[in-house]
Write a protein that holds these residues in place. Structure first.
Motif, short mmCIF file in Angstrom:
data_model
loop_
_atom_site.label_atom_id
_atom_site.label_comp_id
_atom_site.label_asym_id
_atom_site.label_seq_id
_atom_site.Cartn_x
_atom_site.Cartn_y
_atom_site.Cartn_z
N SER A 239 0.70 -1.19 0.03
CA SER A 239 0.08 0.00 0.00
C SER A 239 0.84 1.14 -0.04
CB SER A 239 -0.96 0.02 1.20
OG SER A 239 -1.88 1.29 1.24
N ARG A 240 1.55 1.43 1.02
CA ARG A 240 2.52 2.77 1.20
C ARG A 240 3.56 2.59 2.23
NH1 ARG A 240 -0.05 8.36 3.12
NH2 ARG A 240 1.71 9.60 2.61
N GLN A 267 10.76 4.20 -9.21
CA GLN A 267 9.71 3.50 -10.03
C GLN A 267 10.14 2.07 -10.09
OE1 GLN A 267 6.90 5.09 -10.77
NE2 GLN A 267 6.22 2.91 -10.97
N VAL A 270 9.17 0.61 -6.81
CA VAL A 270 7.70 0.48 -6.80
C VAL A 270 7.08 -0.58 -7.58
CG1 VAL A 270 5.45 1.65 -7.71
CG2 VAL A 270 7.31 3.03 -6.40
N GLY A 275 3.47 -1.88 -6.96
CA GLY A 275 2.70 -0.42 -6.66
C GLY A 275 2.60 0.26 -5.60
N GLU A 276 3.43 -0.20 -4.54
CA GLU A 276 3.65 0.30 -3.19
C GLU A 276 3.95 1.84 -3.19
OE1 GLU A 276 5.91 -0.75 0.81
OE2 GLU A 276 4.76 -2.31 -0.38
N LYS A 277 3.26 2.61 -2.87
CA LYS A 277 3.63 4.25 -2.91
C LYS A 277 4.54 4.63 -1.76
CE LYS A 277 -1.13 5.65 -4.41
NZ LYS A 277 -2.04 6.62 -4.19
N ASP A 279 6.93 7.30 0.21
CA ASP A 279 7.21 8.47 0.36
C ASP A 279 9.08 8.78 0.79
OD1 ASP A 279 4.71 9.48 0.14
OD2 ASP A 279 4.24 9.21 2.17
#
Length: 539
Positions: A239-240, A267, A270, A275-277, A279
């Motif tokens: 997820s994130r 990227q 990711v 697709g984990e966002k 930061d």
């Protein structure tokens, strides 16, 4: 057939072939053969005998020997493998305890059952050697990334081929609901390698924070070279995630280097993480500043840090509250994991209401105990006075700065505060005695009557009881379980006793009781100081 009738070189050739196929030391295979032949010989000559077999590494000739050891008379148990000094005199001159008599015995006939048994021994030894080799190969690779080939799935766990054996990717170590088919290639983090009864077990993970760190190390050359360091990682797998980085070269932006040209580097990570966002946050030694960065994209108005409790209060504008907390608390949870602090988020309105409640509570405290009107009590609170002790024992000059307070008024205020405190102390001491507190605890320096009362309520009634307490039982503390911090309440925590003060009090009690020698403490302190000096000189 007899071992002597076999082609002796065939043993060596067989050992070489097995060792080459299994990629193990040929000597291990020969040792397994020696043990299997020895077992077959024992079944022929008797299980009680100490029969040993030695295979010549050059010729392949197998030599069978019987070994008997000289033991003391009272220790003689196995008459087939041991004998006394007196008995040994028939075979050797001046025998001594511990000496061995080695005699060659005829080779044995290998029947079908014995041959099958020997085969099992050899297979078992070879299997153990394979496991040892696999463990030695992977034990130092824990903490690295490996490319593996999916073999099968069992109850949600994925079994993969890692070349020299199998490894397991448990279902709770997979990202989200990802599934794999046989012969799929996957990249995993080697989380742990353990030697277990059924062989070495290699445990893989794709959800570990270290997996992300290692992926960035592969994609960002500056991290691999040590110019940029990953200081902390927090993930909600699939997820994130948040990752904190610092650059040791002022000309290199750590965040920009990790993002890469047009986001190419981040990227790539990711894509590997479904697709984990991510930061990417600049690390800062100043915890409040670091926390403000960690809560991005939310804006923070104010930060209040309680270092001792490992807790931090964050004030945000009303419109930023949902952004700071994140969906299902994700943003604040990841920021908490990243900083290692408990984060309490509130809006500016909530903080204002809390401060107003504290102001009213302190105002009422002074009104009720010092017999003051509301206006005068509010003046005391506005000047920063929070409790009766501050009023009673503060320097008179600090009271004289309040409008309308002269020396007589200040003296009266302090006299009233001291009278209230003395009455409260007397009542607490009487209650402590009623609860069973003994003079040894009451007369101990460093404890107030209210502290003694609290200890007595917690069944600490003597100096001996107090001396057995742990520092955290008195001052409180924090325990981390499964990555979450849990508060441990201390008996003296309401009196703001620090961990260091609690340690000092307990150690003083132990010295008074004679449990600890002060000289030993001084020696330990001197040894610690010398160790620190040595470390500094090495640095």
């Amino acid at each position: 057939m007899a071992i002597t009738s076999a082609n002796q070189l065939e043993l060596l050739q067989t050992a070489e072939a097995v060792a080459r196929e299994k990629m193990i030391d040929p000597a291990l295979v020969i040792e397994a053969m020696e043990e299997s032949l020895a077992r077959a010989a024992k079944s022929r000559y008797g299980a009680e005998m100490d029969i040993r077999v030695s295979i010549d590494r050059k010729t392949g000739r197998a030599t069978f020997t019987r070994v008997r050891t000289v033991v003391e008379d009272e220790l003689l148990e196995n008459y087939q493998a041991e004998f006394t000094v007196e008995q040994a005199k028939q075979y050797m001159e001046n025998p001594e305890v511990g000496q061995q008599l080695i005699e060659e015995v005829p080779p044995v006939e290998m029947g079908r059952i014995a041959a099958q048994s020997a085969k099992q021994v050899i297979l078992q030894k070879v299997r153990e050697a394979e496991r040892d080799r696999q463990f030695e190969e992977f034990k130092d690779r824990a903490g690295t990334i490996i490319n593996a080939l999916v073999k099968r799935e069992e109850y949600g766990n994925v079994i993969v081929d890692v070349g020299a054996g199998e490894a397991i990717l448990r279902r709770n170590e997979k990202i989200g609901r990802e599934s794999y088919r046989p012969n799929d290639r996957i990249r995993c983090y080697i989380k742990d390698v353990r030697r277990e009864q059924r062989g070495p077990q290699i445990f893989l993970s794709r959800t570990a924070p270290e997996f992300m760190a290692e992926l960035f190390k592969m994609e960002v050359p500056e991290i691999y070279d040590g110019i940029i360091e990953i200081k902390a990682v927090a993930r909600d797998p699939g997820s994130r995630a948040k990752i904190a980085v610092i650059s040791y070269d002022g000309s290199i932006d750590p965040v920009g280097a990790c993002v890469g040209m047009r986001g190419s580097r981040v990227q790539a990570v990711v894509n590997e993480l479904q697709g984990e966002k991510i930061d990417i946050i600049p690390w800062n030694e100043d915890q409040p500043t670091f926390l403000v960065n960690a809560l991005q994209p939310a804006e923070v108005s104010k930060v209040v840090l309680d270092e001792e409790a490992g807790k931090i209060e964050v004030v945000v504008p009303e419109e930023q509250l949902s952004l700071a907390i994140g969906r299902r608390g994700q943003n604040v949870r990841l920021a908490s994991q990243l900083t290692g602090l408990d984060i309490d988020i509130m809006t500016e309105a909530d903080e204002s209401a809390r401060r107003q409640a504290e102001f009213e509570q302190r105002t009422k405290l002074f009104m009720d105990n010092l017999d003051l009107d509301e206006f005068f009590a509010q003046l005391l609170v506005s000047e920063g006075f929070t409790n009766l002790e501050e009023v009673a024992y503060v320097e008179v000059d600090e009271l004289l700065v309040i409008d309308g307070v002269d020396e007589d008024t200040a003296a009266e205020l302090q006299a009233r505060a001291r009278d209230v405190l003395e009455a409260a102390a007397k009542a607490a001491l009487e209650n402590a005695r009623a609860l069973g507190a003994e003079d040894s605890l009451i007369d101990f320096d460093g404890l107030t009557p209210q502290m003694i009362e609290a200890l007595a309520k917690d069944d600490v009634k003597t100096l001996e009881d107090f001396a057995t307490c742990a520092d955290w039982e008195l001052a409180g503390g924090w325990t981390t379980v499964d990555g979450e911090r849990h508060k441990d309440d201390g008996v003296l925590e309401p009196f703001e006793v620090s961990l260091e003060e609690a340690q000092h009090l307990v150690m003083t009690a132990r010295i008074l009781l004679g449990w600890v020698d002060p000289a030993d403490l001084e020696a330990d302190a001197e040894e610690d100081a010398n160790g620190e000096l040595a470390e500094e000189s090495e640095a």
